[in-house]
Design a protein around this motif. Structure first.
Motif, short mmCIF file in Angstrom:
data_model
loop_
_atom_site.label_atom_id
_atom_site.label_comp_id
_atom_site.label_asym_id
_atom_site.label_seq_id
_atom_site.Cartn_x
_atom_site.Cartn_y
_atom_site.Cartn_z
N THR A 76 1.03 9.47 -5.56
CA THR A 76 0.48 10.75 -5.16
C THR A 76 1.19 11.81 -5.99
O THR A 76 2.25 11.56 -6.34
CB THR A 76 1.09 10.81 -3.65
N LYS A 77 0.76 12.91 -5.87
CA LYS A 77 1.31 14.14 -6.66
C LYS A 77 1.72 15.23 -5.30
O LYS A 77 1.91 16.29 -5.85
CB LYS A 77 0.66 14.78 -7.86
N VAL A 78 1.25 14.77 -4.21
CA VAL A 78 1.78 15.87 -3.12
C VAL A 78 2.49 15.18 -1.83
O VAL A 78 2.12 13.94 -1.69
CB VAL A 78 0.48 16.33 -2.44
N GLN A 79 3.30 15.88 -1.39
CA GLN A 79 4.48 15.31 -0.44
C GLN A 79 3.63 14.95 0.91
O GLN A 79 4.03 13.74 1.65
CB GLN A 79 5.53 16.17 -0.21
N GLN A 80 2.50 15.59 1.26
CA GLN A 80 1.53 15.35 2.18
C GLN A 80 1.25 13.90 2.37
O GLN A 80 1.21 13.30 3.46
CB GLN A 80 0.50 16.26 2.51
N ALA A 81 1.05 13.14 1.29
CA ALA A 81 0.38 11.84 1.25
C ALA A 81 1.47 10.98 1.68
O ALA A 81 1.35 9.92 2.51
CB ALA A 81 0.02 11.58 0.02
N ALA A 96 1.54 8.71 4.74
CA ALA A 96 1.72 7.16 4.80
C ALA A 96 3.10 6.64 5.56
O ALA A 96 2.88 5.48 5.97
CB ALA A 96 2.13 6.80 2.98
N ASP A 97 4.14 7.38 5.42
CA ASP A 97 5.19 6.97 6.47
C ASP A 97 4.90 6.69 7.72
O ASP A 97 5.22 5.48 8.32
CB ASP A 97 6.18 8.11 6.31
N LEU A 102 0.79 -1.24 0.16
CA LEU A 102 -0.06 0.18 0.11
C LEU A 102 0.89 1.08 -0.01
O LEU A 102 0.63 2.35 -0.78
CB LEU A 102 -1.01 -0.02 1.16
N TYR A 103 1.94 1.34 0.92
CA TYR A 103 2.84 2.54 0.86
C TYR A 103 3.32 2.69 -0.56
O TYR A 103 3.54 3.75 -0.91
CB TYR A 103 3.77 2.19 1.93
N ALA A 111 -7.32 3.75 2.81
CA ALA A 111 -8.22 5.00 2.75
C ALA A 111 -7.59 5.90 2.09
O ALA A 111 -8.06 6.97 1.29
CB ALA A 111 -9.04 5.37 3.95
N LEU A 112 -6.31 6.15 2.52
CA LEU A 112 -5.29 7.20 1.86
C LEU A 112 -4.86 6.97 0.37
O LEU A 112 -5.24 7.77 -0.43
CB LEU A 112 -4.04 7.21 2.72
#
Length: 312
Positions: free
Chosen positions: A156-161, A165-166, A148-149, A193-194
C-alpha cells in the motif's frame, strides 16, 4: 441283563403291524366295550381286529393283535412331548435352524458391518474432521490472515489501507478464536478484496460509442427541483480491457458489479463533455481519472461530485 436272557427284537414288519393295530384302536373307539372286564375286553378287541383286517385281505397273527392291544394299554407307541425347559427350547431351535439360521446370520453380519463402519470408519472420520477444523481455526486461517495483512502493509501507498487491514485482521482472529469459521473466512475474503483493490490499475474514461450515451441528467427523487448530471464511464486496464467493478448506486444504496456506470459531475463538466462530442463525434478529453497500483481510490483529473449510479 445278558444277551442270552434278553428278549429277541421283533422283525420290523411285525413292529409295523403292531403300530398299525394301535393306530386302528385309537381311531376306532367303537371297538372297545367298556362294560367287559379286562380279559373279555381283550378277547373281543382281538376278534374285531381280526375281522377288520380280514375284510382288508390281511391276515394278522393273533400274537401281533395281542401285541397291539398290549401296546395301546401301555401307551407304548404314544408320543409324549418333552416337558418345557431350557434344554427343550435349545433343541427346538436347533431342529428349526434351517428356517431361522440364514436370516439370523444375515442380521448378525449386518450388525457387524454397521459396527465396523460406525466405530472403524465413521467415528475416526468425524474425529479427523473435527481435528482438521480445530487446526484450521487455530492455525491455518490466522496464518492466512497474517500473510494477507503483510502483503497489504508492504504494497500500500496509503495509510487508509493499513487501518482497514488492521481492523479486519483483529476481527478475523477474534472470530477464529471463538470458533466462528464463517466469520473468520469472511474476514479473509475482505482482506483479499482489499489486497486486490490495491493492485488494480486502470484508466477511467468516458464511454465514447455510438450505441451508448456518454452522459445524461436526472431529477433526484429527494429534491425534484435539483438536477443531477452524469457522465458514463468505464475502467480500462493497461491492456485496454474493460473491468467490472463494485459501484455504490447513490439512488438505491445498493452496490452492484458493473462494467459501465454514471459518475455525477458539475453541470459545467457535463456541458464540456457534451460539446466535445458534438464537435466531431469524438470525445478527445475522455480521461476522467486514474487508479494506480498501491492506492485504493481513483485520482480524478476533472471535477466530480462524489456520487454514482448504475442504472439510467
Amino acid at each position: 441283563m445278558s444277551d442270552a436272557t434278553a428278549r429277541p427284537a421283533a422283525p420290523l414288519d411285525e413292529v409295523m403291524l403292531a403300530m398299525d393295530v394301535v393306530d386302528t384302536l385309537r381311531h376306532r373307539q367303537d371297538l372297545v366295550t367298556r362294560e367287559l372286564d379286562g380279559a373279555a375286553r381283550e378277547k373281543q378287541l382281538i376278534e374285531r381286529l381280526r375281522q377288520i383286517y380280514h375284510q382288508q385281505g390281511i391276515e394278522v397273527p393273533d400274537h401281533i393283535l395281542k401285541e397291539g392291544v398290549s401296546a395301546l394299554a401301555e401307551s407304548r407307541f404314544t408320543y409324549e412331548p418333552p416337558a418345557p425347559g431350557f434344554g427343550t427350547t435349545l433343541a427346538r431351535l436347533y431342529v428349526s435352524r434351517t428356517r431361522w439360521g440364514r436370516p439370523a446370520l444375515a442380521a448378525l453380519l449386518a450388525l457387524v458391518v454397521l459396527g465396523v463402519g460406525y466405530f472403524g470408519i465413521w467415528q475416526p472420520f468425524q474425529r479427523g474432521q473435527a481435528e482438521q477444523a480445530r487446526i484450521e481455526l487455530a492455525e491455518t486461517l490466522p496464518a492466512e490472515m497474517d500473510a494477507l495483512y503483510q502483503t497489504i502493509y508492504e504494497e500500500t501507498k496509503v495509510q487508509q489501507a493499513v487501518v482497514q487491514a488492521d481492523a479486519l485482521l483483529a476481527r478475523g482472529k477474534t472470530l477464529a478464536a471463538e470458533g466462528n469459521r464463517e466469520g473468520a473466512e469472511d474476514a479473509i475474503e475482505r482482506l483479499t478484496a482489499l489486497r486486490d483493490q490495491l493492485r488494480q490499475q486502470y484508466a477511467l474514461r468516458v464511454v465514447n460509442r455510438q450505441d451508448v450515451q456518454s452522459g445524461f441528467w436526472t431529477f433526484p427523487e429527494v429534491n425534484t427541483d435539483a438536477t443531477n448530471y452524469y457522465i458514463v464511464v468505464e475502467a480500462l486496464d493497461p491492456d485496454g480491457k474493460a473491468l467490472s467493478l463494485p459501484i455504490l448506486n447513490e439512488e438505491s444504496g445498493q452496490t452492484e458489479i458493473v462494467a459501465m456506470w454514471g459518475v455525477r459531475v458539475p453541470e459545467t463538466v457535463y456541458n464540456a463533455v457534451a460539446a466535445d462530442k458534438q464537435d466531431d463525434g469524438i470525445i478527445q478529453g475522455n480521461l476522467v481519472g486514474r487508479k494506480s497500483d498501491g492506492f485504493l481510490d481513483v485520482e480524478y483529473l476533472m471535477p466530480v461530485m462524489g456520487g454514482a449510479v448504475t442504472q439510467w
